[in-house]
Design a protein around this motif. Structure first.
Motif, PDB file in Angstrom:
ATOM      1  N   VAL A  18       1.051  -1.267  -0.086  1.00 32.19           N
ATOM      2  CA  VAL A  18      -0.017  -0.348   0.184  1.00 32.19           C
ATOM      3  C   VAL A  18       1.018   1.275   0.083  1.00 32.19           C
ATOM      4  O   VAL A  18       0.602   2.299  -0.779  1.00 32.19           O
ATOM      5  CB  VAL A  18      -0.934  -0.117   1.353  1.00 32.19           C
ATOM      6  N   LEU A  21       2.438   1.932  -3.292  1.00 29.57           N
ATOM      7  CA  LEU A  21       1.469   2.316  -4.425  1.00 29.57           C
ATOM      8  C   LEU A  21       1.144   3.567  -4.254  1.00 29.57           C
ATOM      9  O   LEU A  21       0.909   4.543  -5.008  1.00 29.57           O
ATOM     10  CB  LEU A  21       0.244   1.403  -4.178  1.00 29.57           C
ATOM     11  N   GLN A  24       3.947   5.772  -5.337  1.00 27.87           N
ATOM     12  CA  GLN A  24       4.261   5.586  -6.741  1.00 27.87           C
ATOM     13  C   GLN A  24       5.813   5.509  -6.875  1.00 27.87           C
ATOM     14  O   GLN A  24       6.126   6.163  -7.893  1.00 27.87           O
ATOM     15  CB  GLN A  24       3.736   6.645  -7.498  1.00 27.87           C
ATOM     16  N   ILE A  72     -20.923 -10.124  -8.249  1.00 32.14           N
ATOM     17  CA  ILE A  72     -21.087  -8.662  -8.166  1.00 32.14           C
ATOM     18  C   ILE A  72     -21.710  -7.892  -9.483  1.00 32.14           C
ATOM     19  O   ILE A  72     -22.698  -7.403  -9.499  1.00 32.14           O
ATOM     20  CB  ILE A  72     -19.969  -7.953  -7.476  1.00 32.14           C
ATOM     21  N   PHE A  73     -20.819  -8.371 -10.607  1.00 29.97           N
ATOM     22  CA  PHE A  73     -21.141  -7.782 -11.855  1.00 29.97           C
ATOM     23  C   PHE A  73     -22.456  -8.186 -12.213  1.00 29.97           C
ATOM     24  O   PHE A  73     -23.314  -7.402 -12.706  1.00 29.97           O
ATOM     25  CB  PHE A  73     -20.136  -8.491 -12.644  1.00 29.97           C
ATOM     26  N   ASN A  76     -25.390  -6.761 -10.075  1.00 25.69           N
ATOM     27  CA  ASN A  76     -25.472  -5.171 -10.434  1.00 25.69           C
ATOM     28  C   ASN A  76     -26.432  -4.885 -11.514  1.00 25.69           C
ATOM     29  O   ASN A  76     -27.282  -4.388 -11.417  1.00 25.69           O
ATOM     30  CB  ASN A  76     -24.070  -4.576 -10.990  1.00 25.69           C
ATOM     31  N   ALA A 111     -19.748 -11.774   5.565  1.00 28.34           N
ATOM     32  CA  ALA A 111     -20.422 -10.593   5.570  1.00 28.34           C
ATOM     33  C   ALA A 111     -20.333  -9.763   4.369  1.00 28.34           C
ATOM     34  O   ALA A 111     -20.874  -9.043   3.976  1.00 28.34           O
ATOM     35  CB  ALA A 111     -20.130 -10.087   7.084  1.00 28.34           C
ATOM     36  N   CYS A 112     -18.737  -9.446   4.126  1.00 27.42           N
ATOM     37  CA  CYS A 112     -18.455  -8.525   3.147  1.00 27.42           C
ATOM     38  C   CYS A 112     -18.841  -8.977   1.827  1.00 27.42           C
ATOM     39  O   CYS A 112     -19.515  -8.441   1.130  1.00 27.42           O
ATOM     40  CB  CYS A 112     -16.876  -8.454   3.138  1.00 27.42           C
ATOM     41  N   THR A 115     -22.773  -8.609   1.601  1.00 24.38           N
ATOM     42  CA  THR A 115     -23.212  -7.262   1.628  1.00 24.38           C
ATOM     43  C   THR A 115     -22.710  -6.455   0.800  1.00 24.38           C
ATOM     44  O   THR A 115     -23.590  -5.473  -0.260  1.00 24.38           O
ATOM     45  CB  THR A 115     -22.812  -6.455   2.818  1.00 24.38           C
ATOM     46  N   SER A 116     -21.630  -6.743  -0.194  1.00 32.19           N
ATOM     47  CA  SER A 116     -21.353  -5.873  -1.183  1.00 32.19           C
ATOM     48  C   SER A 116     -21.902  -6.335  -2.405  1.00 32.19           C
ATOM     49  O   SER A 116     -21.735  -5.625  -3.503  1.00 32.19           O
ATOM     50  CB  SER A 116     -19.681  -5.939  -1.315  1.00 32.19           C
TER      51      SER A 116
END
Lengths: 162, 117
Positions: A18, A21, A24, A72-73, A76, A111-112, A115-116
């Motif tokens: 992280v 990133l 950079q 998810i796709f 949606n 749960a993630c 819910t997502s």
């Protein structure tokens, strides 16, 4: 020795990633600072005394990730169609799912995932009876939902975390 | 805006398509907030904006700045990671609060607590 300085190697590596990133760059100075941050923050995290997670089956984790992205796709598009069609006959409701998964980390991931994904949301979990309550926007077939959550998500999570 | 002129046409079209698609999903999600009937239905709608809406916006941003700078720039991925980890917590808190309120009011539309023995 290595356990003392690096109690959570994956967390330290993620923090370093992280940091790189965000900055950079992969200059030696940045890597050094990121590594220091990764080790120090992981030690601070250890002070919280988190329950130890044991991960198995890394390839399965990758496959589960791909499956969730695909789901998810698809949902949606399904939810968007539902909203645009403006059908007042849309039946939504709660579904109670008896779980076999008891590991805290596995439940958190579940749960993630639930819910997502548009169209389903985690409502509550009863740890005594091990029953999960979710709300489904387009509830046509209750047994089908129970079956698909258990088969598509719970089974791989069981193998990964328990 | 002068820097954006350096974007080649193919990249400009791609970025525009991504941003429009992202905006479309965010819009449909917001429309759902308006159209759906009760709280438990409405809480599903914003997830469109936080999943595919965000995905297309980030794809547009990554394409735009990678082409402009001539090297891969993908730290926008972090936005996606943090959103995926944090939005479920907010939504679950909202739903639990609503469920608690409805159960306290003795509403028949929500499942009741299973009695403990």
């Amino acid at each position: 020795m290595i356990r003392r300085w690096l109690p959570y190697p994956i967390l330290s590596a993620l923090l370093l990633a992280v940091w790189l990133l965000l900055q950079q760059s992969v200059a030696p100075g940045t890597i050094l600072l990121g590594a220091l941050l990764g080790v120090a923050l992981a030690k601070v995290f250890g002070l919280l005394r988190p329950p130890k997670a044991r991960l198995r089956h890394y390839p399965l984790l990758g496959r589960l990730f791909l499956r969730v992205v695909l789901d998810i796709f698809r949902s949606n598009l399904a939810v968007a169609r539902l909203i645009l069609r403006r059908d007042s006959r849309t039946r939504s409701g709660f579904v109670a799912i008896p779980l076999t998964l008891t590991d805290h980390h596995g439940l958190a991931v579940l749960a993630c995932i639930i819910t997502s994904t548009p169209g389903t949301i985690w409502v509550s979990y009863d740890p005594d009876a091990n029953i999960l309550l979710i709300h489904v926007l387009d509830l046509v077939d209750e047994a089908g939902w129970i079956d698909s959550i258990k088969r598509r998500y719970e089974r791989p999570l069981l193998e990964i975390f328990q | 805006m002068s820097r954006l002129d350096a974007l080649p046409p193919w990249a400009a079209i791609l970025v525009a398509a991504f941003v429009l698609l992202g905006a479309l999903f965010a819009f449909v999600g917001s429309l759902g907030l308006l159209r759906l009937e009760n709280f438990y239905q409405r809480v599903h709608a914003p997830t469109l904006g936080t999943t595919l809406g965000t995905f297309f916006m980030l794809a547009g941003s990554i394409t735009c700045f990678s082409v402009l700078h001539g090297r891969p720039i993908f730290y926008e991925i972090l936005i996606g990671v943090f959103l995926t980890l944090t939005t479920p917590i907010t939504l679950m808190l909202l739903v639990r609060a609503a469920l608690y309120r409805d159960r306290e009011e003795g509403s028949q539309d929500v499942p009741q607590l299973t009695p403990k023995d």
